[in-house]
Write a protein that holds these residues in place. Structure first.
Motif, PDB file in Angstrom:
ATOM      1  N   PHE A 109     -50.319 -29.706  35.594  1.00  0.00           N
ATOM      2  CA  PHE A 109     -49.332 -28.909  34.868  1.00  0.00           C
ATOM      3  C   PHE A 109     -49.958 -28.085  33.751  1.00  0.00           C
ATOM      4  O   PHE A 109     -50.940 -28.501  33.113  1.00  0.00           O
ATOM      5  N   GLY A 110     -49.351 -26.930  33.527  1.00  0.00           N
ATOM      6  CA  GLY A 110     -49.772 -26.057  32.440  1.00  0.00           C
ATOM      7  C   GLY A 110     -48.672 -25.075  32.117  1.00  0.00           C
ATOM      8  O   GLY A 110     -47.520 -25.258  32.492  1.00  0.00           O
ATOM      9  N   SER A 111     -49.055 -23.981  31.440  1.00  0.00           N
ATOM     10  CA  SER A 111     -48.107 -22.930  31.036  1.00  0.00           C
ATOM     11  C   SER A 111     -46.946 -23.519  30.248  1.00  0.00           C
ATOM     12  O   SER A 111     -45.783 -23.191  30.468  1.00  0.00           O
ATOM     13  N   TRP A 112     -47.258 -24.378  29.309  1.00  0.00           N
ATOM     14  CA  TRP A 112     -46.230 -25.080  28.539  1.00  0.00           C
ATOM     15  C   TRP A 112     -45.426 -24.128  27.672  1.00  0.00           C
ATOM     16  O   TRP A 112     -45.957 -23.160  27.128  1.00  0.00           O
ATOM     17  N   GLY A 113     -44.121 -24.477  27.527  1.00  0.00           N
ATOM     18  CA  GLY A 113     -43.312 -23.801  26.537  1.00  0.00           C
ATOM     19  C   GLY A 113     -43.582 -24.405  25.161  1.00  0.00           C
ATOM     20  O   GLY A 113     -44.435 -25.283  25.004  1.00  0.00           O
ATOM     21  N   LEU A 114     -42.838 -23.949  24.156  1.00  0.00           N
ATOM     22  CA  LEU A 114     -43.024 -24.439  22.790  1.00  0.00           C
ATOM     23  C   LEU A 114     -42.277 -25.739  22.528  1.00  0.00           C
ATOM     24  O   LEU A 114     -42.518 -26.394  21.513  1.00  0.00           O
ATOM     25  N   GLY A 115     -41.386 -26.103  23.438  1.00  0.00           N
ATOM     26  CA  GLY A 115     -40.683 -27.365  23.305  1.00  0.00           C
ATOM     27  C   GLY A 115     -39.358 -27.235  22.582  1.00  0.00           C
ATOM     28  O   GLY A 115     -39.084 -26.244  21.892  1.00  0.00           O
ATOM     29  N   THR A 116     -38.526 -28.258  22.763  1.00  0.00           N
ATOM     30  CA  THR A 116     -37.243 -28.343  22.072  1.00  0.00           C
ATOM     31  C   THR A 116     -37.082 -29.780  21.569  1.00  0.00           C
ATOM     32  O   THR A 116     -37.355 -30.727  22.306  1.00  0.00           O
ATOM     33  N   GLN A 117     -36.641 -29.916  20.333  1.00  0.00           N
ATOM     34  CA  GLN A 117     -36.559 -31.233  19.705  1.00  0.00           C
ATOM     35  C   GLN A 117     -35.266 -31.935  20.109  1.00  0.00           C
ATOM     36  O   GLN A 117     -34.176 -31.355  20.018  1.00  0.00           O
ATOM     37  N   VAL A 118     -35.417 -33.171  20.515  1.00  0.00           N
ATOM     38  CA  VAL A 118     -34.276 -34.048  20.801  1.00  0.00           C
ATOM     39  C   VAL A 118     -34.367 -35.235  19.848  1.00  0.00           C
ATOM     40  O   VAL A 118     -35.388 -35.918  19.807  1.00  0.00           O
ATOM     41  N   THR A 119     -33.314 -35.450  19.089  1.00  0.00           N
ATOM     42  CA  THR A 119     -33.261 -36.580  18.171  1.00  0.00           C
ATOM     43  C   THR A 119     -31.994 -37.379  18.451  1.00  0.00           C
ATOM     44  O   THR A 119     -30.900 -36.816  18.423  1.00  0.00           O
ATOM     45  N   VAL A 120     -32.173 -38.657  18.728  1.00  0.00           N
ATOM     46  CA  VAL A 120     -31.046 -39.532  19.043  1.00  0.00           C
ATOM     47  C   VAL A 120     -30.956 -40.586  17.948  1.00  0.00           C
ATOM     48  O   VAL A 120     -31.878 -41.373  17.761  1.00  0.00           O
ATOM     49  N   SER A 121     -29.851 -40.586  17.248  1.00  0.00           N
ATOM     50  CA  SER A 121     -29.670 -41.559  16.176  1.00  0.00           C
ATOM     51  C   SER A 121     -28.923 -42.781  16.690  1.00  0.00           C
ATOM     52  O   SER A 121     -28.104 -42.683  17.616  1.00  0.00           O
ATOM     53  N   SER A 122     -29.211 -43.906  16.090  1.00  0.00           N
ATOM     54  CA  SER A 122     -28.580 -45.166  16.540  1.00  0.00           C
ATOM     55  C   SER A 122     -27.267 -45.417  15.830  1.00  0.00           C
ATOM     56  O   SER A 122     -26.912 -44.752  14.879  1.00  0.00           O
TER      57      SER A 122
END
Length: 122
Positions: A109-122
């Motif tokens: 794998f390559g050509s990565w995007g910049l990402g998106t943050q996922v935060t799950v609170s308890s």
């Protein structure tokens, strides 16, 4: 030039859902394996799911099986990751990448995007 853009992340409570999108430009996603990966703070990037339209294959890491669903829309050149019943341990930056060969089995794998943050609170 191939470009991937992730979106759809956010802050949610445990048990809620999010749908991530990976939009491709300059590249036809159906020609590749498309993988979703995540990286939590202090941890290595791990593969979460992969889809191969050419091989007719999807796969998931054990911790998300039954909760996450990967899909693609070739008209929009976009791959989605539907995430249900989210848990705090799902927190991280989610990236999509494309890989060859396109089978998801031994794709590099390559050509990565910049990402998106996922935060799950308890």
């Amino acid at each position: 030039e191939a470009q991937l853009v992730e979106s759809g992340g956010g802050l949610v409570q445990a048990g809620e859902s999010l749908r991530l999108s990976c939009a491709g430009s300059g590249i036809t996603l159906d020609d590749y394996a498309v993988g979703w990966f995540r990286q939590a703070p202090g941890k290595e990037r791990e593969r979460v799911s992969c889809i191969s339209k050419r091989a007719g294959r999807t796969d998931y890491t054990d911790s998300v099986k039954g909760r996450f669903t990967i899909s693609s829309d070739n008209a929009k050149n976009t791959v989605y990751l539907q995430m249900n019943s989210l848990k705090p341990e799902d927190t991280g930056v989610y990236y999509c990448g494309v890989g060859l060969p396109s089978n998801c089995v031994d794709s590099d794998f390559g050509s990565w995007g910049l990402g998106t943050q996922v935060t799950v609170s308890s």
